[in-house]
Write a protein that holds these residues in place. Structure first.
Motif, mmCIF file in Angstrom:
data_model
loop_
_atom_site.group_PDB
_atom_site.id
_atom_site.type_symbol
_atom_site.label_atom_id
_atom_site.label_comp_id
_atom_site.label_asym_id
_atom_site.label_seq_id
_atom_site.Cartn_x
_atom_site.Cartn_y
_atom_site.Cartn_z
ATOM 1 N N GLU A 290 0.793 5.939 8.485
ATOM 2 C CA GLU A 290 0.454 5.042 9.755
ATOM 3 C C GLU A 290 -1.318 5.107 10.198
ATOM 4 O OE1 GLU A 290 2.992 7.143 12.705
ATOM 5 O OE2 GLU A 290 4.689 5.864 12.099
ATOM 6 N N ARG A 291 -1.507 6.539 9.623
ATOM 7 C CA ARG A 291 -3.213 6.656 10.043
ATOM 8 C C ARG A 291 -4.212 5.905 9.209
ATOM 9 N NH1 ARG A 291 -3.185 11.622 9.552
ATOM 10 N NH2 ARG A 291 -4.065 11.925 7.712
ATOM 11 N N ALA A 292 -3.915 6.163 7.707
ATOM 12 C CA ALA A 292 -4.771 5.707 6.769
ATOM 13 C C ALA A 292 -4.047 4.553 5.741
ATOM 14 C CB ALA A 292 -5.027 6.799 5.953
ATOM 15 N N CYS A 293 -3.055 4.288 5.790
ATOM 16 C CA CYS A 293 -2.430 3.198 4.949
ATOM 17 C C CYS A 293 -2.037 1.862 5.465
ATOM 18 C CB CYS A 293 -1.520 3.695 3.884
ATOM 19 S SG CYS A 293 -1.788 5.401 3.230
ATOM 20 N N PHE A 294 -1.855 1.877 6.669
ATOM 21 C CA PHE A 294 -1.338 0.800 7.298
ATOM 22 C C PHE A 294 -2.301 -0.279 7.874
ATOM 23 C CE2 PHE A 294 0.583 -1.238 10.898
ATOM 24 C CZ PHE A 294 1.653 -1.963 10.454
ATOM 25 N N PRO B 239 -2.751 -3.059 10.425
ATOM 26 C CA PRO B 239 -2.030 -3.991 11.661
ATOM 27 C C PRO B 239 -2.271 -5.352 11.638
ATOM 28 C CG PRO B 239 -3.904 -2.900 12.352
ATOM 29 C CD PRO B 239 -3.974 -2.304 10.895
ATOM 30 N N CYS B 240 -3.374 -5.927 10.787
ATOM 31 C CA CYS B 240 -3.941 -7.226 10.716
ATOM 32 C C CYS B 240 -2.783 -7.991 9.856
ATOM 33 C CB CYS B 240 -5.254 -7.515 10.400
ATOM 34 S SG CYS B 240 -6.338 -6.840 11.522
ATOM 35 N N ALA B 241 -2.200 -7.060 8.868
ATOM 36 C CA ALA B 241 -1.244 -7.714 7.967
ATOM 37 C C ALA B 241 0.269 -7.068 7.983
ATOM 38 C CB ALA B 241 -1.680 -6.935 6.365
ATOM 39 N N ARG B 242 0.416 -7.094 9.359
ATOM 40 C CA ARG B 242 1.728 -6.372 9.824
ATOM 41 C C ARG B 242 2.910 -7.259 9.189
ATOM 42 N NH1 ARG B 242 3.712 -3.591 13.806
ATOM 43 N NH2 ARG B 242 1.633 -3.315 14.544
ATOM 44 N N ARG B 243 2.859 -8.617 9.063
ATOM 45 C CA ARG B 243 3.979 -9.313 8.571
ATOM 46 C C ARG B 243 3.877 -9.794 7.052
ATOM 47 N NH1 ARG B 243 7.048 -10.636 12.642
ATOM 48 N NH2 ARG B 243 6.291 -10.429 14.738
ATOM 49 N N ASP C 150 -0.549 0.154 2.113
ATOM 50 C CA ASP C 150 -1.297 0.323 1.152
ATOM 51 C C ASP C 150 -0.621 1.288 0.173
ATOM 52 O OD1 ASP C 150 -2.882 0.824 -1.110
ATOM 53 O OD2 ASP C 150 -4.821 0.715 0.131
ATOM 54 N N LEU C 151 0.397 1.020 -0.689
ATOM 55 C CA LEU C 151 1.303 2.071 -1.610
ATOM 56 C C LEU C 151 0.307 2.856 -2.419
ATOM 57 C CD1 LEU C 151 4.479 -0.281 -2.225
ATOM 58 C CD2 LEU C 151 4.144 1.429 -0.674
ATOM 59 N N PHE D 200 -2.353 10.101 -1.972
ATOM 60 C CA PHE D 200 -2.237 11.092 -1.075
ATOM 61 C C PHE D 200 -1.235 12.008 -1.367
ATOM 62 C CE2 PHE D 200 0.138 12.751 2.755
ATOM 63 C CZ PHE D 200 -0.739 13.438 3.155
ATOM 64 N N VAL D 201 -0.084 11.622 -1.888
ATOM 65 C CA VAL D 201 1.045 12.338 -2.294
ATOM 66 C C VAL D 201 0.803 13.066 -3.548
ATOM 67 C CG1 VAL D 201 3.299 12.252 -3.288
ATOM 68 C CG2 VAL D 201 2.727 10.770 -1.465
ATOM 69 N N ALA D 202 0.058 12.539 -4.548
ATOM 70 C CA ALA D 202 -0.522 13.004 -5.849
ATOM 71 C C ALA D 202 -1.309 14.230 -5.620
ATOM 72 C CB ALA D 202 -1.008 11.958 -6.725
#
Length: 317
Positions: free
Chosen positions: A151-155, A157-161, A167-168, A174-176
């Motif tokens: 929510e903080r770094a990968c989302f 809001p302008c591309a919500r739909r 950003d996968l 981040f997970v890696a």
């Protein structure tokens, strides 16, 4: 780590100290009363519940009647004792799956990190035994932390739909980064060894040998050699080791040799060294090394089983 500690505790307490039938009769909560140990057992129970019923061990499927079972303090102790057969396959399959999941996550994380960071391109070889595994080394992420980062770094809001709202690639990075430094693990937990006449080999194996040698498989050692055997294997643990070695040799002979007139005169030590490539001496007992022939096989199976339970004469002579 709690599950690993539990299985390690069980091995330390019960290896060579009870028969398979005794392990089936005993229940967990009657063997351990310490609250800290009970909490470790609960970790094992939780892991079991999360992984069953879709488990198999190597190429062997877990028996159908075990797939739906759950474990708790009233469960038979035998489900906490690692072996290579019967109920002992269940905990071994659980720990094998832990190894597979840990190593898969760590490997994929390292692939992601190496693909984006040339400085971390080396192939790290940091395998550790599962028995040394601790909580800090688990490939684990808190879902709340992942969600908060997304929510903080990968989302956007302008591309919500749109399909680009999340950003996968950035999320995967981040997970890696959280997992790639964790170790790869190897499941090297030792098997529990049972004692007693109910062990495989003291009956069924003896019957197979009996058939192979045309009823000439139950010849006793000479009396002087019997006495020497009892002196040399007065310790139950040593007797159990020689019993397991004898079972291994006899199983191979039964599976590979055809019945022939002089097969009973085959010296077990010589066969084990020359055919199975075992190191000398194969047996702990010098008497077995020098005198044991295949025709003594059934008698020796019973005799060593008795010595392994501190009862050197019952049911043998």
């Amino acid at each position: 780590p709690g599950a690993v500690r539990w299985l390690t505790l069980c091995h330390q307490k019960f290896d060579l100290r009870l028969s398979r039938s005794e392990a089936r009769e005993r229940i967990v909560h009657s063997e351990f009363e310490d609250d800290s140990i009970n909490s470790v057992y609960q970790d094992f129970c939780d892991l079991w519940t999360s992984l069953f019923p879709n488990l198999q061990y190597e190429c062997m499927n877990i028996p159908e009647h075990l797939r739906s079972m759950t474990i708790d303090g009233s469960t038979s102790l035998i489900f906490s004792l690692l072996t290579e057969e019967d109920e002992g396959l269940c905990p071994r399959a659980v720990m094998q799956r832990v190894q597979e999941v840990q190593n898969r996550l760590v490997h994929l994380s390292r692939v992601v990190v190496r693909s984006e960071d040339s400085d971390d391109a080396e192939n790290r070889e940091d395998w550790i035994p599962l028995r040394l595994f601790d909580a800090s080394q688990i490939a684990y992420l808190d879902i709340g932390d992942v969600t908060a980062y997304a929510e903080r770094a990968c989302f956007d809001p302008c591309a919500r739909r749109t399909s680009k709202a999340l950003d996968l690639t950035k999320l995967a990075r981040f997970v890696a980064e959280q997992l790639h430094t964790k170790p790869l693990v190897q499941c090297q937990l030792p098997a529990v060894r049972f004692v007693g006449r109910d062990e495989p080999g003291t009956s069924a194996l003896g019957e197979q040998l009996h058939a192979l040698l045309s009823n000439n498989s139950d010849v006793a050692l000479q009396e002087m050699h019997r006495e020497g055997l009892e002196r040399e294997l007065h310790n139950a643990e040593t007797a159990c080791i020689d019993l397991q070695t004898l079972q291994t040799i006899l199983r191979f002979i039964i599976d590979t040799q055809d019945a022939k007139k002089d097969l009973g005169e085959l010296k077990l030590e010589t066969f084990a060294v020359e055919v199975l490539r075992m190191s000398k001496p194969v047996f702990r007992s010098p008497t077995l090394v020098s005198t044991a022939l295949l025709k003594h096989g059934s008698w020796l199976l019973r005799k060593l089983a008795m010595l392994a339970t501190d009862d050197p004469t019952a049911g043998v002579l």
